[in-house]
Enzyme design. Structure first.
Site, PDB file in Angstrom:
ATOM      1  N   HIS A   1      35.272  29.663  49.926  1.00 41.10           N
ATOM      2  CA  HIS A   1      34.686  31.008  49.930  1.00 41.10           C
ATOM      3  C   HIS A   1      34.796  31.552  51.364  1.00 41.10           C
ATOM      4  CE1 HIS A   1      31.345  33.953  49.819  1.00 41.10           C
ATOM      5  NE2 HIS A   1      31.422  33.893  48.507  1.00 41.10           N
TER       6      HIS A   1
ATOM      7  N   ASP B   1      29.517  23.045  51.284  1.00 36.31           N
ATOM      8  CA  ASP B   1      29.005  24.308  50.741  1.00 36.31           C
ATOM      9  C   ASP B   1      28.613  24.027  49.288  1.00 36.31           C
ATOM     10  OD1 ASP B   1      28.817  26.649  49.280  1.00 36.31           O
ATOM     11  OD2 ASP B   1      30.616  27.563  50.126  1.00 36.31           O
TER      12      ASP B   1
ATOM     13  N   GLN C   1      27.670  26.536  44.600  1.00 37.11           N
ATOM     14  CA  GLN C   1      27.938  26.502  43.151  1.00 37.11           C
ATOM     15  C   GLN C   1      27.640  25.128  42.554  1.00 37.11           C
ATOM     16  OE1 GLN C   1      28.521  29.175  41.516  1.00 37.11           O
ATOM     17  NE2 GLN C   1      29.153  30.567  43.132  1.00 37.11           N
TER      18      GLN C   1
ATOM     19  N   LYS D   1      21.275  31.867  43.429  1.00 38.98           N
ATOM     20  CA  LYS D   1      22.168  31.396  42.360  1.00 38.98           C
ATOM     21  C   LYS D   1      21.491  30.324  41.509  1.00 38.98           C
ATOM     22  CE  LYS D   1      26.217  32.092  45.313  1.00 38.98           C
ATOM     23  NZ  LYS D   1      26.890  33.290  44.820  1.00 38.98           N
TER      24      LYS D   1
ATOM     25  N   CYS E   1      35.454  36.749  46.827  1.00 42.55           N
ATOM     26  CA  CYS E   1      35.310  36.252  48.204  1.00 42.55           C
ATOM     27  C   CYS E   1      36.164  35.015  48.438  1.00 42.55           C
ATOM     28  CB  CYS E   1      33.848  35.972  48.559  1.00 42.55           C
ATOM     29  SG  CYS E   1      32.823  37.436  48.563  1.00 42.55           S
TER      30      CYS E   1
HETATM   31  C1  LIG Z   1      31.022  28.739  46.889  1.00 42.25           C
HETATM   32  C2  LIG Z   1      30.225  29.797  47.577  1.00 42.25           C
HETATM   33  N1  LIG Z   1      29.956  29.671  48.868  1.00 42.25           N
HETATM   34  C3  LIG Z   1      29.228  30.585  49.534  1.00 42.25           C
HETATM   35  C4  LIG Z   1      28.728  31.684  48.895  1.00 42.25           C
HETATM   36  C5  LIG Z   1      27.927  32.673  49.688  1.00 42.25           C
HETATM   37  O1  LIG Z   1      26.613  32.656  49.252  1.00 42.25           O
HETATM   38  P1  LIG Z   1      25.554  33.711  49.800  1.00 42.25           P
HETATM   39  O2  LIG Z   1      26.205  35.063  49.657  1.00 42.25           O
HETATM   40  O3  LIG Z   1      24.379  33.528  48.921  1.00 42.25           O
HETATM   41  O4  LIG Z   1      25.288  33.368  51.221  1.00 42.25           O
HETATM   42  C6  LIG Z   1      28.983  31.873  47.550  1.00 42.25           C
HETATM   43  C7  LIG Z   1      28.508  33.076  46.852  1.00 42.25           C
HETATM   44  O5  LIG Z   1      29.156  33.654  46.033  1.00 42.25           O
HETATM   45  C8  LIG Z   1      29.759  30.902  46.860  1.00 42.25           C
HETATM   46  O6  LIG Z   1      30.041  31.031  45.566  1.00 42.25           O
END
Ligand SMILES: Cc1ncc(COP(=O)(O)O)c(C=O)c1O
Length: 416
Positions: A129, A207, A210, A233, A372
């Protein structure tokens, strides 16, 4: 598990979510399949936030009065719930952040800024991401280290041979990897990746945006040095999230933001830092959001993460089967057995935004675009995908409605 067996009462769960009771358009019920972007919230979480504001709203950690003590107790109790939920060794390793993005930026700006320099290498993956790419690119531009990427294979998994080669051939200081892909759904072998990183003398940052909402996560079993995720999420409010870090690393890291709560003593000539986790929690925190996160953890525990994971795998498997029936649909990423609850797909000849638009008029909320993950889409030679993503309250009937909706999309654009 077949489509007829479920490990908990999905209809009873759905009844807990006020938003799922409403119509999306007049006479059209809401079918919410954009859970990878953000989940809906059960009344238990909404009530916990409401209760805080109605009964004991106050700042935390500072007050001597009853309200502040009650707020502090609830906020800190939520931290302990999260600690148990991810099996951290100590609550001091559980730092409140606003979400995954902030968690990664915190590591980049503290550990990264203190430890990365010219000649060092950070290894990321092509499926990351943006929030696990851009903070490192920004720091690399300043510090002069380089970034290498683990390629994604055609089946949507990481090229582990290439990963081993990167660790062997470069002075890697840090590996950054997503636990579960928000596009492909790939569940990456982070435990193996951590072992390999450690053998090569590198740290690993995971990270978990998900992963934590969908599967049991044990940060000690994974041996992750840093692990971060977003509350919104996983049934909790926006503005809540966690950065887990191993205590010795966190102790050695400088703070990031300066201000109230993160200090132990301030003079006009300098300051000293508070103990963990407060060293990284400057200013008035998101108290209601933290309490809401604790309530979300309670809710997830009441169903059981194993049950949630099993149900989501079954429903995702069903969705993949049904999507395969629709002529022109291509789904990206691995088979259901090694996949999170997402199905990113294209429909031949029809732009993903058009797919999402027509589905929306049928009450079905999906996401369309690059999610993203522009570099991943570029690797797949795709501009955009539509993405249906499932959560603990979605039903087989909703998957059927998605499929019907895709036939409507095809009819709408037939001959266009
Ligand atoms: C795999 C992953 N990493 C990071 C993020 C970023 O999360 P946040 O916008 O809640 O900081 C997301 C959000 O879509 C994501 O799916």
């Amino acid at each position: 598990m077949t489509s007829n067996t479920v490990p908990y009462d999905v209809e009873a769960v759905r009844a807990d979510f006020p938003i799922l009771q409403q119509e999306h358009h007049a006479g059209v019920p809401l079918i919410y399949l954009d859970n990878a972007a953000s989940s809906q919230k059960p009344r238990q979480v909404i009530d916990a936030i409401d209760d805080y504001y109605r009964r004991y709203n106050a700042n935390v950690h500072r007050g001597i009065h009853k309200l502040s003590e009650a707020a502090t107790a609830a906020y800190e109790e939520a931290r302990i719930k999260v600690k148990r939920f991810i099996n951290a060794a100590n609550k001091r390793e559980v730092i409140y952040v606003r979400g995954t993005t902030e968690g990664i930026n915190l590591v980049a700006q503290t550990w990264g800024r203190a430890n990365l320099t010219v000649g060092d290498v950070v290894v990321l993956t092509q499926m990351e991401h943006h929030s696990n790419i851009v903070p490192w690119q920004m720091l690399a531009a300043e510090k002069g280290f380089t970034i290498q990427y683990v390629p994604v294979l055609p089946d949507g998994t990481l090229d582990m041979d290439a990963y081993a080669a990167l660790l062997r051939d470069h002075p890697v200081k840090l590996v950054g990897v997503m636990h579960v892909s928000n596009v492909l759904g790939t569940v990456n072998p982070v435990q193996d990746m951590a072992r390999m990183a450690h053998d090569a003398g590198a740290l690993i940052l995971v990270d978990g945006a998900q992963a934590v909402p969908h599967l049991p996560v044990d940060v000690q079993a994974l041996d992750a040095d840093f692990y971060t995720f977003s509350g919104h999420k996983m049934l909790a409010p926006t503005g809540s999230g966690i950065l887990y870090g191993k205590r010795d690393l966190l102790e050695a890291m400088p703070p990031w933001m300066g201000g109230g709560d993160m200090i132990s003593r301030v003079t006009l000539t300098g300051s000293t830092w508070n103990e963990l986790p407060y060293k990284f929690e400057a200013g008035t925190p998101s108290v209601a959001e933290g309490i809401g996160l604790g309530a979300a953890v309670d809710y997830l525990n009441s169903l059981g993460m194993d049950n949630i994971h099993a149900y989501e795998q079954a429903i995702t498997g069903y969705a993949l089967e049904r999507l395969a029936e629709v002529p022109g649909v291509t789904v990206y990423g691995p088979e259901a057995a090694n996949k999170g609850a997402v199905a990113a797909f294209t429909l031949a000849g029809i732009h993903a935004h058009d797919v999402a638009q027509v589905l929306d008029s049928a009450g079905i909320a999906v996401r369309a675009g690059h999610h993203c993950a522009m570099p991943l889409h570029e690797c797949l030679s795709l501009q955009a995908t539509a993405r249906a993503s499932f959560y603990l309250y979605n039903t087989y009937a909703e998957v059927d409605a998605l499929i019907d909706g895709l036939y409507t999309v095809k009819r709408t654009f037939a001959g266009a």
